[in-house]
Structure formats: structure tokens, C-alpha cells
Design a protein around this motif. Sequence first.
Motif, PDB file in Angstrom:
ATOM      1  N   GLU A 173       4.104  -1.040  12.050  1.00  0.00           N
ATOM      2  CA  GLU A 173       4.650  -1.199  10.700  1.00  0.00           C
ATOM      3  C   GLU A 173       3.540  -1.168   9.657  1.00  0.00           C
ATOM      4  N   GLU A 174       2.413  -1.779   9.974  1.00  0.00           N
ATOM      5  CA  GLU A 174       1.293  -1.776   9.026  1.00  0.00           C
ATOM      6  C   GLU A 174       0.746  -0.364   8.831  1.00  0.00           C
ATOM      7  N   LYS A 175       0.650   0.398   9.921  1.00  0.00           N
ATOM      8  CA  LYS A 175       0.125   1.753   9.832  1.00  0.00           C
ATOM      9  C   LYS A 175       1.088   2.662   9.052  1.00  0.00           C
ATOM     10  N   LYS A 176       2.385   2.420   9.176  1.00  0.00           N
ATOM     11  CA  LYS A 176       3.366   3.201   8.406  1.00  0.00           C
ATOM     12  C   LYS A 176       3.142   3.011   6.908  1.00  0.00           C
ATOM     13  N   ILE A 177       2.889   1.770   6.505  1.00  0.00           N
ATOM     14  CA  ILE A 177       2.653   1.479   5.087  1.00  0.00           C
ATOM     15  C   ILE A 177       1.347   2.120   4.626  1.00  0.00           C
ATOM     16  N   LEU A 178       0.326   2.046   5.477  1.00  0.00           N
ATOM     17  CA  LEU A 178      -0.961   2.648   5.135  1.00  0.00           C
ATOM     18  C   LEU A 178      -0.840   4.169   5.004  1.00  0.00           C
ATOM     19  N   TRP A 179      -0.027   4.774   5.870  1.00  0.00           N
ATOM     20  CA  TRP A 179       0.205   6.215   5.792  1.00  0.00           C
ATOM     21  C   TRP A 179       0.919   6.571   4.486  1.00  0.00           C
ATOM     22  N   GLU A 180       1.901   5.782   4.137  1.00  0.00           N
ATOM     23  CA  GLU A 180       2.623   6.018   2.889  1.00  0.00           C
ATOM     24  C   GLU A 180       1.682   5.942   1.694  1.00  0.00           C
ATOM     25  N   ASP A 181       0.798   4.932   1.688  1.00  0.00           N
ATOM     26  CA  ASP A 181      -0.159   4.778   0.592  1.00  0.00           C
ATOM     27  C   ASP A 181      -1.175   5.919   0.561  1.00  0.00           C
ATOM     28  N   LYS A 182      -1.651   6.304   1.733  1.00  0.00           N
ATOM     29  CA  LYS A 182      -2.682   7.339   1.837  1.00  0.00           C
ATOM     30  C   LYS A 182      -2.188   8.682   1.314  1.00  0.00           C
ATOM     31  N   THR A 183      -0.920   8.982   1.534  1.00  0.00           N
ATOM     32  CA  THR A 183      -0.404  10.327   1.252  1.00  0.00           C
ATOM     33  C   THR A 183       0.476  10.405   0.010  1.00  0.00           C
ATOM     34  N   GLN A 184       0.519   9.354  -0.766  1.00  0.00           N
ATOM     35  CA  GLN A 184       1.463   9.337  -1.888  1.00  0.00           C
ATOM     36  C   GLN A 184       1.231  10.475  -2.877  1.00  0.00           C
ATOM     37  N   TYR A 185      -0.019  10.840  -3.119  1.00  0.00           N
ATOM     38  CA  TYR A 185      -0.298  11.895  -4.085  1.00  0.00           C
ATOM     39  C   TYR A 185      -0.071  13.285  -3.499  1.00  0.00           C
ATOM     40  N   GLN A 186      -0.299  13.430  -2.191  1.00  0.00           N
ATOM     41  CA  GLN A 186      -0.050  14.720  -1.541  1.00  0.00           C
ATOM     42  C   GLN A 186       1.455  14.974  -1.384  1.00  0.00           C
ATOM     43  N   ARG A 187       2.196  13.926  -1.051  1.00  0.00           N
ATOM     44  CA  ARG A 187       3.637  14.069  -0.831  1.00  0.00           C
ATOM     45  C   ARG A 187       4.409  14.196  -2.133  1.00  0.00           C
ATOM     46  N   LYS A 188       3.927  13.463  -3.157  1.00  0.00           N
ATOM     47  CA  LYS A 188       4.666  13.332  -4.425  1.00  0.00           C
ATOM     48  C   LYS A 188       6.070  12.847  -4.102  1.00  0.00           C
ATOM     49  N   GLU A 189       7.095  13.483  -4.654  1.00  0.00           N
ATOM     50  CA  GLU A 189       8.464  13.066  -4.344  1.00  0.00           C
ATOM     51  C   GLU A 189       9.186  14.091  -3.471  1.00  0.00           C
ATOM     52  N   GLU A 190       8.422  15.043  -2.962  1.00  0.00           N
ATOM     53  CA  GLU A 190       9.033  16.123  -2.191  1.00  0.00           C
ATOM     54  C   GLU A 190       9.341  15.718  -0.756  1.00  0.00           C
ATOM     55  N   TYR A 191       8.529  14.822  -0.193  1.00  0.00           N
ATOM     56  CA  TYR A 191       8.690  14.431   1.206  1.00  0.00           C
ATOM     57  C   TYR A 191       8.658  12.914   1.337  1.00  0.00           C
ATOM     58  N   THR A 192       9.376  12.419   2.319  1.00  0.00           N
ATOM     59  CA  THR A 192       9.245  11.017   2.697  1.00  0.00           C
ATOM     60  C   THR A 192       7.998  10.895   3.575  1.00  0.00           C
ATOM     61  N   PRO A 193       7.448   9.682   3.749  1.00  0.00           N
ATOM     62  CA  PRO A 193       6.301   9.528   4.649  1.00  0.00           C
ATOM     63  C   PRO A 193       6.584  10.062   6.050  1.00  0.00           C
ATOM     64  N   GLU A 194       7.804   9.857   6.535  1.00  0.00           N
ATOM     65  CA  GLU A 194       8.158  10.334   7.870  1.00  0.00           C
ATOM     66  C   GLU A 194       8.179  11.859   7.933  1.00  0.00           C
ATOM     67  N   GLU A 195       8.740  12.495   6.910  1.00  0.00           N
ATOM     68  CA  GLU A 195       8.802  13.958   6.877  1.00  0.00           C
ATOM     69  C   GLU A 195       7.419  14.580   6.779  1.00  0.00           C
ATOM     70  N   PHE A 196       6.492  13.871   6.198  1.00  0.00           N
ATOM     71  CA  PHE A 196       5.131  14.379   5.973  1.00  0.00           C
ATOM     72  C   PHE A 196       4.208  14.128   7.161  1.00  0.00           C
ATOM     73  N   TYR A 197       4.700  13.361   8.140  1.00  0.00           N
ATOM     74  CA  TYR A 197       3.823  12.883   9.213  1.00  0.00           C
ATOM     75  C   TYR A 197       3.288  13.997  10.105  1.00  0.00           C
ATOM     76  N   ASP A 198       3.956  15.140  10.167  1.00  0.00           N
ATOM     77  CA  ASP A 198       3.452  16.213  11.029  1.00  0.00           C
ATOM     78  C   ASP A 198       2.113  16.754  10.543  1.00  0.00           C
TER      79      ASP A 198
END
Length: 237
Positions: A29-54
Amino acid sequence: MLHKINLENILFLDIETVPETASFNELSEEKKILWEDKTQYQRKEEYTPEEFYDRAGIWAEFGKIVCISVGFFNYKNEERSFRITTFSGEEKQLFKDFSELLEGHFFQPYHLLCAHNGKEFDFPFIARRMLIHELPLPFKLNLFGKKPWEVPHLDTLELWKFGDYKHFTSLKLLTNILGIPSPKDDISGSDVCTVFYEEKDPQRIIAYCEKDVVAIAQIILKFRQEKLLEEAEVISV
């Protein structure tokens, strides 16, 4: 300057990386939050953290290396060959094997590591993952305190830029415009995750990685205006 380098003193390399787990849901759960924070600018609003994980394989904090392929020139009795091998399997062990090669055969001041976009990707990725595994950095990857001209790395992308830091050229494009056989005749970097986790075919990834190493060596030959490697000159060891 490039013509003055002895080709036998260069270790050409390429790495292939994948996300550290097969799916986003396997992260803590902690790593999921860290991933979301790390990629927020790359993902913008186009992808969820899960969709971007690949795409997690491009970050050393969320990815891992599945293979390191290396190659080097050998000249004997006026005959040229390019010897290539790959370190694969469990990440920590492949780092140990790779370090043994560096420390045993490519440790002199005149030895160089060469990759395409290596200074931005391959070299720092390897170093970061080794530190995560609590492994000592080989001398050729330990850049702490080194001045820019002391860094023992060659980068074919940097050489092609000719000082233009805004310019990016993929390995596939560079081989095409230089008349070098394309290494991307099977899979591409975006396919590696699927081939590793779903198809479970590491040998296919290794073959792809080794072709990239040969292509990088061909680019250096092209820059030096020397004859390209022929298939018979490339030897797996």
C-alpha cells in the motif's frame, strides 16, 4: 578523438528492465502511494496509477533489470570478432556476475563503458539497483566525486547530439539513418514487460538485448568510418 580509442578497450552494453512486480496490485500500500506521487506529472489526468504501471520499468525505484548484455571487440591474427554475452536471472546475482566481469577485465583507466542513452538510463539504473541490493559499485559505475572528463562512459546518443542537449534520437532511428541493420526486428522496449511476465520468455528478451548491443557497436564503427560487423564476426560466448 573517437578514432584514437582502442576498440578492444570498450565494453558495449544494454539492459532490459520491467516493473518490479507483475501488476500494480502486488505492490505494498505504501509503494502504491509512492508510485502515484512519483508519476503524477507524467500521468496527468490521462491515466490512473494502475493504468500507468506498465511503464514502471523505466524507474529504478519501481523497476528491475532482467538482463544485461555486453559485447567487446577482439582482434587476433588480423581477424576481427565481436564477442557477446548476457547476464540474466535473479537481479542481485546478475549484478554480482556483471561486477566480476568489470572488476576482472574492464577495470583499467583506459577502459570505457558504452551504451545508447547510457548516461541518462543504463548506467544510473544499474548503479541505483545495485545500491538497493546493498552491493558495492564497480569502479566504472562509481561516479561520486568524479569530474565530467573523468567519467569512463561513452554514449552513442550523446555523440550524435554534437552538443545539442534538446535532441533525442532513438537507437532504431539512428541505425536506420546510418544504414545499419535494425535491431528491432522482433520486439520493442514496450513489449519486454509482456514477454517477461505473461509469455515468460526471457530468451526472447535476451536475444533482443544482444541485438541492441551489436547495433551500438555498429554505430561506433560508423562514427569512425570503419567497416560494419558482418554476422559471422559476432560470436556468443
